[in-house]
Design an enzyme around this catalytic site. Structure first.
Site, mmCIF file in Angstrom:
data_model
loop_
_atom_site.group_PDB
_atom_site.id
_atom_site.type_symbol
_atom_site.label_atom_id
_atom_site.label_comp_id
_atom_site.label_asym_id
_atom_site.label_seq_id
_atom_site.Cartn_x
_atom_site.Cartn_y
_atom_site.Cartn_z
ATOM 1 N N ARG A 139 0.801 -1.224 0.000
ATOM 2 C CA ARG A 139 0.000 0.000 0.000
ATOM 3 C C ARG A 139 0.831 1.270 0.000
ATOM 4 O O ARG A 139 0.652 2.158 -0.830
ATOM 5 C CB ARG A 139 -0.891 0.041 1.259
ATOM 6 C CG ARG A 139 -2.128 -0.773 1.153
ATOM 7 C CD ARG A 139 -2.531 -1.236 2.546
ATOM 8 N NE ARG A 139 -1.816 -2.471 2.823
ATOM 9 C CZ ARG A 139 -2.328 -3.666 2.624
ATOM 10 N NH1 ARG A 139 -3.555 -3.792 2.254
ATOM 11 N NH2 ARG A 139 -1.602 -4.748 2.825
ATOM 12 N N THR A 140 1.765 1.352 0.957
ATOM 13 C CA THR A 140 2.495 2.610 1.129
ATOM 14 C C THR A 140 3.350 2.906 -0.098
ATOM 15 O O THR A 140 3.328 4.014 -0.636
ATOM 16 C CB THR A 140 3.348 2.559 2.412
ATOM 17 O OG1 THR A 140 2.506 2.141 3.477
ATOM 18 C CG2 THR A 140 3.940 3.907 2.739
ATOM 19 N N LYS A 151 24.330 -5.951 -0.882
ATOM 20 C CA LYS A 151 25.787 -6.154 -0.833
ATOM 21 C C LYS A 151 26.396 -5.527 0.417
ATOM 22 O O LYS A 151 27.602 -5.383 0.519
ATOM 23 C CB LYS A 151 26.436 -5.553 -2.082
ATOM 24 C CG LYS A 151 25.915 -6.162 -3.376
ATOM 25 C CD LYS A 151 26.554 -5.480 -4.578
ATOM 26 C CE LYS A 151 26.015 -6.058 -5.878
ATOM 27 N NZ LYS A 151 26.410 -5.244 -7.037
ATOM 28 N N ARG A 176 11.283 4.063 3.870
ATOM 29 C CA ARG A 176 10.812 3.067 4.855
ATOM 30 C C ARG A 176 12.003 2.206 5.232
ATOM 31 O O ARG A 176 12.746 1.742 4.361
ATOM 32 C CB ARG A 176 9.712 2.196 4.278
ATOM 33 C CG ARG A 176 9.479 0.977 5.162
ATOM 34 C CD ARG A 176 8.243 0.228 4.830
ATOM 35 N NE ARG A 176 7.062 0.990 5.193
ATOM 36 C CZ ARG A 176 5.834 0.476 5.192
ATOM 37 N NH1 ARG A 176 5.644 -0.766 4.843
ATOM 38 N NH2 ARG A 176 4.805 1.213 5.533
ATOM 39 N N HIS A 199 4.910 6.446 11.580
ATOM 40 C CA HIS A 199 4.418 6.227 10.209
ATOM 41 C C HIS A 199 3.409 7.353 9.970
ATOM 42 O O HIS A 199 2.204 7.124 9.907
ATOM 43 C CB HIS A 199 3.775 4.842 10.131
ATOM 44 C CG HIS A 199 3.442 4.363 8.756
ATOM 45 N ND1 HIS A 199 3.603 5.142 7.615
ATOM 46 C CD2 HIS A 199 2.958 3.170 8.323
ATOM 47 C CE1 HIS A 199 3.222 4.436 6.562
ATOM 48 N NE2 HIS A 199 2.832 3.255 6.963
HETATM 49 C C1 NCD Z 1 1.773 -0.826 8.429
HETATM 50 C C2 NCD Z 1 3.268 -0.661 8.505
HETATM 51 O O1 NCD Z 1 4.015 -1.113 7.657
HETATM 52 O O2 NCD Z 1 3.683 -0.050 9.479
HETATM 53 N N1 NCD Z 1 1.283 -1.103 7.159
HETATM 54 C C3 NCD Z 1 1.129 -0.124 6.230
HETATM 55 O O3 NCD Z 1 1.911 0.785 6.109
HETATM 56 N N2 NCD Z 1 0.029 -0.214 5.467
HETATM 57 C C4 NCD Z 1 1.238 -1.715 9.453
HETATM 58 C C5 NCD Z 1 1.720 -3.119 9.525
HETATM 59 O O4 NCD Z 1 2.684 -3.514 8.909
HETATM 60 O O5 NCD Z 1 1.099 -3.864 10.285
#
Ligand code: NCD
Length: 332
Positions: A73-74, A101, A123, A151
């Site tokens: 999703r993100t 690496k 991320r 987040h």
């Molecule tokens: C979340 C994350 O990665 O922090 N998911 C997301 O961004 N949609 C929550 C999760 O991984 O449970």
């Protein structure tokens, strides 16, 4: 996913004031910042109703997505958001990149920085990673999740979803249920909801609720029955990949589901249900709940696109989002 090396001490120290605007933590935002972002997102929402969905707004700008952890999703919504605004976008995942690496985050940042990106979305499994990239590039940084810390765009899209569905956030009671301990989504959401005047109760077994979490602006309940009192039940994923090996947070997943799973029987009619995804159907959430009309889960994904368009646009054109030095010191 590739093995991601821990951050090196020299990558995090010494802290220095960051002069560019970033979106690293909800704690850096004011109510006005959030209101501005949500109203921008609404405007972008209207633009997406048109047949031609692309806007020329960020033409000639470059957005780099740097994903050191799995994401559907993100990462897809940041990519589409940048494309809908006509920016050039490059998405790099740790597996298949030089991270495989053994490259350090500092060196990856310097490499990406050589292309002069306007925004880097990152991320990473380790807390503080966005600060490292902020230090070693000239780009605006958006934190798309750093370890168990923050987040912020998830929290903003959740505010947007609640606002659209319930006609406002202030005064809404949200129960966040499940693995709060390992959840950056929970931390960001508690802060964001509290900032906007919602009431938040975190619900789960004591082993999965961090001590002192009330300081972020919530109440705590160790009884699953509490979720019935809420307007919105926000279900968290059991974050098995973040649990320390050998530690027994819950006796078993089956036991967890029996005691804490969100099932139709534990909800009141009309309660809205949210989940950031990815869901473990049959573990923290019953499939019948996930698929019910009151579930806002697909809505959240739609909100993610317009909110991320708003964040990219805002960082490159508008008001102040200052990173507090205190927060950098805290993670270093
Ligand atoms: C979340 C994350 O990665 O922090 N998911 C997301 O961004 N949609 C929550 C999760 O991984 O449970």
């Amino acid at each position: 996913m590739a093995e991601v090396r821990p951050l090196l001490r020299d990558e995090l120290l010494p802290p220095r004031r960051l002069e560019r605007r970033h979106l690293i933590s909800i704690a850096d935002l004011t109510r006005e910042d959030v209101e501005r972002l949500l109203s921008l997102a609404r405007a972008f929402g209207r633009s997406l109703e048109r047949e031609v969905k692309k806007l020329p707004t960020l033409k000639g700008r470059t957005v780099v997505n740097l994903f050191f952890e799995s994401s559907t999703r993100t990462s897809s919504s940041f990519e589409l958001a940048a494309k809908r605004l006509s920016a050039d976008v490059m998405s790099i995942k740790s597996s298949g990149s030089a991270v495989d690496k053994g490259e350090s985050l500092k060196d990856t940042a310097i490499t990406i920085g050589a292309y002069d990106p306007d925004v880097v979305v990152i991320r990473h499994p380790h807390i503080g990673a966005p600060h490292v990239v902020a230090r070693w590039t000239k780009a605006h940084i958006v934190n798309a999740g750093d370890g168990t810390h923050q987040h912020p765009t998830q929290a903003l899209l959740d505010l947007y979803t609640i606002d659209e569905e319930l006609g406002g956030v202030s005064g809404v009671h949200v129960a966040i249920v499940g693995d709060v301990l390992h959840s950056r989504v929970a931390r960001s959401n508690i802060q964001a909801l509290a900032l906007m005047g919602a009431r938040v109760t975190v619900v789960g077994p004591p082993a999965l609720i961090p001590r002192g979490i009330e300081a972020l602006g919530c109440e705590v309940s160790y009884s699953i029955d509490t979720i019935r009192d809420a307007d919105v039940v926000y279900v968290l994923r059991m974050q098995r990949e973040r649990m320390l090996e050998g530690a027994n947070y819950v006796p078993s997943l089956r036991e967890y589901t029996a005691r804490w799973g969100v099932t139709p029987g534990r909800l009141r009619p009309g309660q809205k249900v949210m989940h950031p995804g990815p869901m473990n159907r049959g573990v923290e959430i019953d499939a019948a709940v996930a698929d019910a009309a009151d579930a806002l889960i697909e809505r959240q994904v739609r909100s993610g696109l317009v909110v991320r368009m708003a964040v990219l646009y805002d960082l490159l054109t508008h008001g102040p989002v200052e990173v507090k030095v205190a927060e950098i010191e805290e993670v270093a």
